[in-house]
Design a protein around this motif. Structure first.
Motif, PDB file in Angstrom:
ATOM      1  N   LEU A  29      59.469  -5.028  86.800  1.00 51.69           N
ATOM      2  CA  LEU A  29      58.013  -5.442  87.178  1.00 51.69           C
ATOM      3  C   LEU A  29      57.237  -4.048  87.895  1.00 51.69           C
ATOM      4  N   HIS A  30      57.765  -3.364  88.521  1.00 46.02           N
ATOM      5  CA  HIS A  30      57.550  -2.163  89.446  1.00 46.02           C
ATOM      6  C   HIS A  30      56.830  -1.360  87.994  1.00 46.02           C
ATOM      7  N   GLN A  31      57.850  -1.156  87.151  1.00 51.44           N
ATOM      8  CA  GLN A  31      57.386  -0.102  85.995  1.00 51.44           C
ATOM      9  C   GLN A  31      56.296  -0.848  85.308  1.00 51.44           C
ATOM     10  N   ALA A  32      56.132  -2.122  85.069  1.00 48.99           N
ATOM     11  CA  ALA A  32      54.943  -2.725  84.266  1.00 48.99           C
ATOM     12  C   ALA A  32      53.702  -2.250  85.197  1.00 48.99           C
ATOM     13  N   LEU A  33      53.750  -2.210  86.213  1.00 52.82           N
ATOM     14  CA  LEU A  33      52.632  -2.049  87.139  1.00 52.82           C
ATOM     15  C   LEU A  33      52.235  -0.702  87.612  1.00 52.82           C
ATOM     16  N   THR A  34      53.228   0.232  86.836  1.00 50.16           N
ATOM     17  CA  THR A  34      52.657   1.770  87.251  1.00 50.16           C
ATOM     18  C   THR A  34      52.015   2.269  85.886  1.00 50.16           C
ATOM     19  N   HIS A  35      50.833   2.777  86.441  1.00 45.78           N
ATOM     20  CA  HIS A  35      50.074   3.607  85.368  1.00 45.78           C
ATOM     21  C   HIS A  35      50.614   4.698  85.132  1.00 45.78           C
ATOM     22  N   SER A  36      50.277   5.545  84.037  1.00 47.36           N
ATOM     23  CA  SER A  36      50.906   6.767  83.820  1.00 47.36           C
ATOM     24  C   SER A  36      50.293   7.959  84.617  1.00 47.36           C
ATOM     25  N   SER A  37      49.047   7.808  85.116  1.00 49.74           N
ATOM     26  CA  SER A  37      48.291   8.762  86.226  1.00 49.74           C
ATOM     27  C   SER A  37      49.294   8.767  87.375  1.00 49.74           C
ATOM     28  N   TYR A  38      49.685   7.712  87.740  1.00 47.34           N
ATOM     29  CA  TYR A  38      50.596   7.527  89.015  1.00 47.34           C
ATOM     30  C   TYR A  38      51.858   8.265  88.604  1.00 47.34           C
ATOM     31  N   ALA A  39      52.346   8.103  87.665  1.00 50.27           N
ATOM     32  CA  ALA A  39      53.786   8.686  87.394  1.00 50.27           C
ATOM     33  C   ALA A  39      53.652  10.179  86.960  1.00 50.27           C
ATOM     34  N   ALA A 135      58.009  -6.795  80.426  1.00 47.53           N
ATOM     35  CA  ALA A 135      59.042  -6.747  81.347  1.00 47.53           C
ATOM     36  C   ALA A 135      59.683  -8.206  81.787  1.00 47.53           C
ATOM     37  N   LEU A 136      58.836  -9.389  81.403  1.00 50.00           N
ATOM     38  CA  LEU A 136      59.325 -10.358  81.522  1.00 50.00           C
ATOM     39  C   LEU A 136      60.267 -10.882  80.206  1.00 50.00           C
ATOM     40  N   TYR A 137      59.851 -10.313  79.224  1.00 51.38           N
ATOM     41  CA  TYR A 137      60.651 -10.564  78.117  1.00 51.38           C
ATOM     42  C   TYR A 137      62.062  -9.960  78.208  1.00 51.38           C
ATOM     43  N   LEU A 138      62.136  -8.720  78.692  1.00 50.62           N
ATOM     44  CA  LEU A 138      63.300  -7.820  78.643  1.00 50.62           C
ATOM     45  C   LEU A 138      64.090  -8.415  79.702  1.00 50.62           C
ATOM     46  N   ASP A 139      63.635  -8.977  80.885  1.00 55.70           N
ATOM     47  CA  ASP A 139      64.401  -9.536  82.284  1.00 55.70           C
ATOM     48  C   ASP A 139      64.865 -11.086  81.680  1.00 55.70           C
ATOM     49  N   GLY A 140      63.772 -12.007  81.360  1.00 60.18           N
ATOM     50  CA  GLY A 140      64.247 -13.406  81.295  1.00 60.18           C
ATOM     51  C   GLY A 140      64.378 -13.852  79.666  1.00 60.18           C
ATOM     52  N   GLY A 141      64.078 -13.075  78.586  1.00 56.88           N
ATOM     53  CA  GLY A 141      63.769 -13.466  77.382  1.00 56.88           C
ATOM     54  C   GLY A 141      62.512 -14.094  77.063  1.00 56.88           C
ATOM     55  N   ILE A 142      62.340 -14.734  75.741  1.00 59.61           N
ATOM     56  CA  ILE A 142      61.100 -15.039  75.369  1.00 59.61           C
ATOM     57  C   ILE A 142      60.663 -16.419  76.132  1.00 59.61           C
ATOM     58  N   GLU A 143      61.649 -17.297  76.470  1.00 59.85           N
ATOM     59  CA  GLU A 143      60.969 -18.372  77.278  1.00 59.85           C
ATOM     60  C   GLU A 143      60.149 -18.006  78.511  1.00 59.85           C
ATOM     61  N   ALA A 144      60.844 -16.907  79.363  1.00 57.97           N
ATOM     62  CA  ALA A 144      60.236 -16.493  80.580  1.00 57.97           C
ATOM     63  C   ALA A 144      58.803 -15.849  80.057  1.00 57.97           C
ATOM     64  N   ALA A 145      58.842 -14.834  79.143  1.00 55.39           N
ATOM     65  CA  ALA A 145      57.451 -14.546  78.551  1.00 55.39           C
ATOM     66  C   ALA A 145      56.556 -15.708  78.362  1.00 55.39           C
ATOM     67  N   ARG A 146      56.911 -16.651  77.484  1.00 54.86           N
ATOM     68  CA  ARG A 146      56.269 -17.787  77.045  1.00 54.86           C
ATOM     69  C   ARG A 146      55.684 -18.474  78.080  1.00 54.86           C
TER      70      ARG A 146
END
Length: 241
Positions: A29-39, A135-146
């Protein structure tokens, strides 16, 4: 979550929980919310911002919405399904959904984006929304994302089901009543109240001289739109949301 201060980490987890998110690995989730400008400012690598997750989330979102539309719009041909999906997965819709869950408040932005209003920029919000899906898909699969997608885009799916994608209420009302032949539609501002900087308007819409709806808004246009919406509900074209 190395490199992230404890207070910021707790804020991020609290926001995620408020938005109905569950993560086994909160670093995603931290990565999902990190914009390239910050990185870039922090001299982090490409894998430490959200663009790759956005790429994945975009594909997952398309699948979930396509599946849902296929299920609820059984009579629509392929072309209309494509239009309906485009309405839901577009930048404007995703940014609105992001605003509702206050996603902008937890974004990691570089100083330049911060001072130029990046937290409210539609493109940044929409991209981050898609990255969260990835991020949700990677962490919990399609059901978490859905679960996340259908929860936070439900109101837009309702608009599509009601035939309102890409159309405003006034246009939809005009198209609806004109199927009955020549019809007169007239909007009238009934009242205007409040100081100049904070006025409120009430509008009414008449069909062939009969009032069918009224609505309120901060502008005349908004009040007329709400009057048209009420008229559509009276005609059983729309349902109450």
């Amino acid at each position: 979550m190395a490199g992230v201060c404890l207070v910021r980490q707790q804020q991020l987890i609290q926001w995620g929980q408020d938005a109905g998110l569950q993560f086994a690995d909160w670093r995603l989730l931290h990565q999902a919310l990190t914009h390239s400008s910050y990185a870039n400012e922090c001299r982090q690598g490409q894998g430490d911002h959200n663009e790759r997750l956005e790429f994945l989330g975009d594909a997952v979102l398309d699948l979930i919405i396509s599946e849902r539309l296929f299920s609820i719009l059984k009579q629509l041909p392929e072309g209309e399904l494509t239009k309906a999906r485009a309405f839901i997965v577009c930048e404007t819709t995703l940014a609105k959904a992001a605003v509702k869950i206050k996603l902008g408040s937890v974004l990691y932005l570089g100083r330049g984006e911060e001072v130029t209003g990046g937290r409210q920029r539609a493109s940044i919000l929409a991209d981050a929304f898609e990255a969260v899906i990835g991020a949700l898909y990677l962490d919990g699969g399609i059901e978490a994302a859905r679960s996340f997608v259908l929860c936070h885009l439900d109101s837009f799916l309702c608009q599509v089901k009601d035939g309102r994608y890409g159309k405003d209420y006034k246009t939809l009302l005009q198209e609806t009543v004109q199927r009955q032949g020549e019809v007169s539609i007239h909007y009238e501002i009934v009242t205007a109240s409040g100081p100049d900087h904070n006025k409120s308007f009430e509008a009414a819409v008449q069909i062939n001289g009969n009032q069918l709806g009224c609505g309120n808004g901060k502008s005349k246009k908004e009040a007329e739109q709400q009057a048209a919406r009420q008229a559509l509900m009276q005609l059983d074209v729309l349902r109450a949301e």
